[in-house]
Design an enzyme around this catalytic site. Structure first.
Site, PDB file in Angstrom:
ATOM      1  N   ARG A  94      15.074  30.327  55.371  1.00  0.00           N
ATOM      2  CA  ARG A  94      14.256  29.287  56.025  1.00  0.00           C
ATOM      3  C   ARG A  94      12.829  29.783  56.262  1.00  0.00           C
ATOM      4  O   ARG A  94      11.903  28.985  56.328  1.00  0.00           O
ATOM      5  CB  ARG A  94      14.947  28.831  57.315  1.00  0.00           C
ATOM      6  CG  ARG A  94      15.067  29.882  58.371  1.00  0.00           C
ATOM      7  CD  ARG A  94      16.152  29.574  59.399  1.00  0.00           C
ATOM      8  NE  ARG A  94      17.502  29.779  58.867  1.00  0.00           N
ATOM      9  CZ  ARG A  94      18.619  29.530  59.535  1.00  0.00           C
ATOM     10  NH1 ARG A  94      18.568  29.062  60.772  1.00  0.00           N
ATOM     11  NH2 ARG A  94      19.805  29.733  58.987  1.00  0.00           N
ATOM     12  N   LYS A 147      14.703  28.284  46.892  1.00  0.00           N
ATOM     13  CA  LYS A 147      14.757  29.587  47.586  1.00  0.00           C
ATOM     14  C   LYS A 147      14.920  30.705  46.558  1.00  0.00           C
ATOM     15  O   LYS A 147      15.853  30.702  45.767  1.00  0.00           O
ATOM     16  CB  LYS A 147      15.932  29.598  48.580  1.00  0.00           C
ATOM     17  CG  LYS A 147      16.232  30.984  49.188  1.00  0.00           C
ATOM     18  CD  LYS A 147      17.368  30.928  50.218  1.00  0.00           C
ATOM     19  CE  LYS A 147      17.811  32.330  50.648  1.00  0.00           C
ATOM     20  NZ  LYS A 147      18.940  32.313  51.609  1.00  0.00           N
ATOM     21  N   ASP A 182      19.700  39.482  49.000  1.00  0.00           N
ATOM     22  CA  ASP A 182      19.733  39.318  50.451  1.00  0.00           C
ATOM     23  C   ASP A 182      20.708  40.313  51.071  1.00  0.00           C
ATOM     24  O   ASP A 182      21.917  40.080  51.091  1.00  0.00           O
ATOM     25  CB  ASP A 182      20.141  37.876  50.798  1.00  0.00           C
ATOM     26  CG  ASP A 182      20.154  37.631  52.302  1.00  0.00           C
ATOM     27  OD1 ASP A 182      19.633  38.488  53.051  1.00  0.00           O
ATOM     28  OD2 ASP A 182      20.670  36.568  52.721  1.00  0.00           O
ATOM     29  N   LYS A 221      24.187  42.652  56.358  1.00  0.00           N
ATOM     30  CA  LYS A 221      25.462  42.007  56.055  1.00  0.00           C
ATOM     31  C   LYS A 221      26.550  43.067  55.892  1.00  0.00           C
ATOM     32  O   LYS A 221      26.256  44.196  55.504  1.00  0.00           O
ATOM     33  CB  LYS A 221      25.348  41.228  54.734  1.00  0.00           C
ATOM     34  CG  LYS A 221      24.519  39.972  54.808  1.00  0.00           C
ATOM     35  CD  LYS A 221      24.488  39.280  53.445  1.00  0.00           C
ATOM     36  CE  LYS A 221      23.608  38.039  53.462  1.00  0.00           C
ATOM     37  NZ  LYS A 221      24.119  36.968  54.335  1.00  0.00           N
ATOM     38  N   GLU A 254      16.775  34.481  56.627  1.00  0.00           N
ATOM     39  CA  GLU A 254      15.478  34.723  55.980  1.00  0.00           C
ATOM     40  C   GLU A 254      15.050  33.572  55.065  1.00  0.00           C
ATOM     41  O   GLU A 254      13.861  33.354  54.865  1.00  0.00           O
ATOM     42  CB  GLU A 254      15.529  36.029  55.166  1.00  0.00           C
ATOM     43  CG  GLU A 254      16.108  35.921  53.741  1.00  0.00           C
ATOM     44  CD  GLU A 254      17.561  35.500  53.684  1.00  0.00           C
ATOM     45  OE1 GLU A 254      18.257  35.605  54.715  1.00  0.00           O
ATOM     46  OE2 GLU A 254      18.023  35.032  52.620  1.00  0.00           O
ATOM     47  N   ASP A 292      18.809  37.994  58.987  1.00  0.00           N
ATOM     48  CA  ASP A 292      19.587  37.448  57.867  1.00  0.00           C
ATOM     49  C   ASP A 292      19.332  35.943  57.690  1.00  0.00           C
ATOM     50  O   ASP A 292      19.752  35.353  56.701  1.00  0.00           O
ATOM     51  CB  ASP A 292      21.079  37.730  58.098  1.00  0.00           C
ATOM     52  CG  ASP A 292      21.904  37.608  56.843  1.00  0.00           C
ATOM     53  OD1 ASP A 292      21.311  37.472  55.746  1.00  0.00           O
ATOM     54  OD2 ASP A 292      23.149  37.648  56.936  1.00  0.00           O
TER      55      ASP A 292
HETATM   56  N1  BES Z   1      21.935  33.766  51.788  1.00  0.00           N
HETATM   57  C1  BES Z   1      22.617  33.575  53.006  1.00  0.00           C
HETATM   58  C2  BES Z   1      23.573  32.390  52.986  1.00  0.00           C
HETATM   59  C3  BES Z   1      24.741  32.474  52.044  1.00  0.00           C
HETATM   60  C4  BES Z   1      25.990  32.826  52.505  1.00  0.00           C
HETATM   61  C5  BES Z   1      24.610  32.104  50.724  1.00  0.00           C
HETATM   62  C6  BES Z   1      27.065  32.852  51.648  1.00  0.00           C
HETATM   63  C7  BES Z   1      25.682  32.138  49.868  1.00  0.00           C
HETATM   64  C8  BES Z   1      26.918  32.508  50.328  1.00  0.00           C
HETATM   65  C9  BES Z   1      21.607  33.325  54.132  1.00  0.00           C
HETATM   66  O1  BES Z   1      20.399  33.972  53.986  1.00  0.00           O
HETATM   67  C10 BES Z   1      22.216  33.822  55.390  1.00  0.00           C
HETATM   68  O2  BES Z   1      22.482  34.985  55.477  1.00  0.00           O
HETATM   69  N2  BES Z   1      22.419  32.925  56.343  1.00  0.00           N
HETATM   70  C11 BES Z   1      22.996  33.282  57.589  1.00  0.00           C
HETATM   71  C12 BES Z   1      22.260  32.555  58.686  1.00  0.00           C
HETATM   72  C13 BES Z   1      22.626  33.000  60.077  1.00  0.00           C
HETATM   73  C14 BES Z   1      22.191  34.429  60.311  1.00  0.00           C
HETATM   74  C15 BES Z   1      21.969  32.076  61.067  1.00  0.00           C
HETATM   75  C16 BES Z   1      24.461  32.885  57.581  1.00  0.00           C
HETATM   76  O3  BES Z   1      24.797  31.848  57.020  1.00  0.00           O
HETATM   77  O4  BES Z   1      25.277  33.641  58.104  1.00  0.00           O
HETATM   78 ZN    ZN Z   2      19.822  34.422  52.077  1.00  0.00          ZN
HETATM   79 MN    MN Z   3      20.442  35.916  54.734  1.00  0.00          MN
END
Ligand code: BES
Ligand code: ZN
Ligand code: MN
Length: 493
Positions: free
Chosen positions: A350, A264, A269, A276, A348, A346
């Site tokens: 996947r 990835k 992000d 966020k 993104e 968020d």
């Molecule tokens: N990049 C984040 C996941 C992440 C969180 C990586 C903390 C490192 C540390 C990912 O893109 C994300 O935001 N995932 C969301 C998914 C949700 C919206 C279904 C998450 O984990 O909150």
């Molecule tokens: Zn991310």
């Molecule tokens: Mn994200």
């Protein structure tokens, strides 16, 4: 850091500090004490004090007098003899190196007497990894008092004639592996203003040129031709265009199906329109750690000259909010024609991985391993210690478990039961990109599974890639996780 080997008695090697490992167990401890005190009488008060017991991670520094080749000696505890592993050596070497650095030593010499059943080659590799990785700091932007001012710059490994060859081999491999981990750490720690899709691609090309693999960078136009709706969708709020990086290292037999590594590459992000919260958002400069691991691993295996066919694939983009960004409710179409409803912008990672997993199919891979800082949920489940592992390739998962045991880059499996599928079913598209909070890491993996047509393993490194604090030989921030794990798996299975 420069690393060399020396065939000599330990008292005669010149350095700022001589490092000697000492086990804790009675007879072994007494033997070590006897040998050390008879060679270096200055150690008598240290041993008389009984302060140093050889406990794991304990260090003691003593001065050997101006006549000694090394004016300081650092004893590094290994703990009980029966419990000593490769990881014990890495950690003890790291602890001793940190102690030496704090004392202002630039050149350390490590006595490599073999311990237990650990062979000289593994021992040398572990010491090199522990020492070098412990001295890493991302401080190139510090113009005032950089951490590097007090760091070990030279390592001499002390061995004998019999083990010289094995030590040199282990040290060489260790240095190449550390370089790969360091590359991954540097890429992950670099801020968004330095590493964005275009510069990440440049870096991959430069690494490929130097290490010896072929890098192809697909630009936005090509990505549009391929109809990668996931990568284009995530990118559509950004000013900077996406890239799709393909790295090919084909040194295996012509008939060998390649292993494909997918990383990835979200260079930052923000969450997009589902933005966020501000605290901690800067960590998201490391949301391309999967990509960093893949690039670091490609460099490592190429420099080690591994006789395998390995392809690295990195879809890269930022995830930005803007007037042109994806919004919740949007529906996108991936390269293979499948559709997804955007429930949360968020989620993104996947989306860009889906297109990359479709693309991987071209290689008719023996297996595909993807690495991604994919979910916050994996940090809740496994913390910052264990990488989440999911997938369909049981054989590969076993190989990764074996490599995890040797590298201490732990993996823990989560199930992909079909019952979780309903969480990502959509009223309007084939699937939706978020299943909410419940089983968040599993639903993310199940989303990816829709794009997989070969044996596959997904590694969710959100917890292990971004460390909240330093420990042993890992610093705060980008850890370089996965480079040692994948390299070990590729070298030995
Ligand atoms: N990049 C984040 C996941 C992440 C969180 C990586 C903390 C490192 C540390 C990912 O893109 C994300 O935001 N995932 C969301 C998914 C949700 C919206 C279904 C998450 O984990 O909150
Ligand atoms: Zn991310
Ligand atoms: Mn994200």
């Amino acid at each position: 850091m420069s690393v060399s080997c020396s065939v000599a008695a330990r008292q005669s090697v010149k350095s700022d500090a001589l490092i000697v490992f000492v086990p804790q167990s009675g007879r072994q401890f007494n033997q070590a004490e006897k040998a050390l005190v008879s060679a270096i009488p200055h150690l008598t008060p240290l041993f008389d004090s009984k302060d140093f017991t050889g406990k794991s991670l304990q260090t003691a520094l003593a001065y050997c007098g101006s006549a000694a080749a090394s004016p300081r000696i650092i004893l590094a505890g290994l703990g009980e003899t029966g419990a000593i592993t490769i990881e014990t050596i890495r950690r003890a070497a790291a602890a001793a190196a940190k102690r030496a650095a704090a004392a202002g030593c630039q050149h350390i010499a490590v006595d490599l007497q073999t311990v237990n059943d650990i062979d000289a080659e593994s021992m040398a590799q572990a010491v090199v990894e522990g020492v070098l990785l412990s001295q890493y700091a991302f401080d190139k932007y510090k113009t005032i008092s950089p951490n590097s001012a007090k760091r070990v710059k030279k390592l001499t490994l002390i061995t004998d004639k019999e083990h010289q060859k094995a030590v040199a081999k282990g040290a060489d491999a260790g240095m190449i592996i550390v370089d790969g981990v360091t590359l991954a750490r540097d890429l992950a720690n670099a801020p968004n203003c330095e590493i964005y899709p275009e510069t990440l691609a440049k870096k991959a090309q430069e690494v490929g040129r130097k290490a010896g693999f072929k890098t192809t960078v697909l630009d936005k136009k090509k990505i549009e031709t391929l109809k990668m709706g996931g990568l284009l969708g995530v990118n559509q709020g950004s000013v900077r265009p996406p890239v799709f990086i393909v790295m090919e290292y084909m040194k295996g037999a012509k008939t060998e199906k390649p292993l494909v590594l997918v990383g990835k590459g979200v260079t930052f992000d923000t969450g997009g329109i589902s933005i966020k919260p501000a605290p901690g958002m800067s960590d998201m400069k490391s949301d391309m750690h999967g990509a960093a691991t893949v690039i670091g691993t490609m460099q490592t295996i190429a420099r080690l000259g591994i006789k395998r066919n390995v392809v690295g694939i990195v879809p890269a983009t930022e995830n930005m909010p803007s007037g042109t960004a994806l919004v919740p409710g949007d529906i996108i179409t991936f390269m293979n024609g499948k559709t997804a409803e955007i429930d949360n912008t968020d989620a993104e990672g996947r989306l860009i991985l889906a297109d990359a997993l479709c693309y991987a199919d071209r290689y008719k891979p023996s297996s595909v391993i993807d690495l991604a800082t994919l979910t916050g949920a994996i940090v809740i489940a496994l913390g910052n210690v264990t990488t989440g592992m999911m997938g369909t390739d049981g054989t590969m998962m076993n190989k990764l478990r074996e490599a995890a045991a040797k590298t201490n880059e732990y993996v823990g499996e989560l199930p992909l039961h079909e019952e979780y599928e309903e969480l990502i079913s959509s009223d309007y598209a084939d699937i939706k990109n978020s299943g909410g909070r419940s089983a968040g890491s599993i639903t993310a993996a199940l989303f990816l599974k829709h794009f997989v047509s070969y044996p596959w393993v997904h590694l969710d490194i959100a917890g292990t890639a971004i460390q909240p604090k330093a420990s042993h030989y890992t610093c705060k921030g980008g850890s370089g996780v996965g480079v040692r794990l994948l390299t070990e798996m590729l070298r030995h299975s």
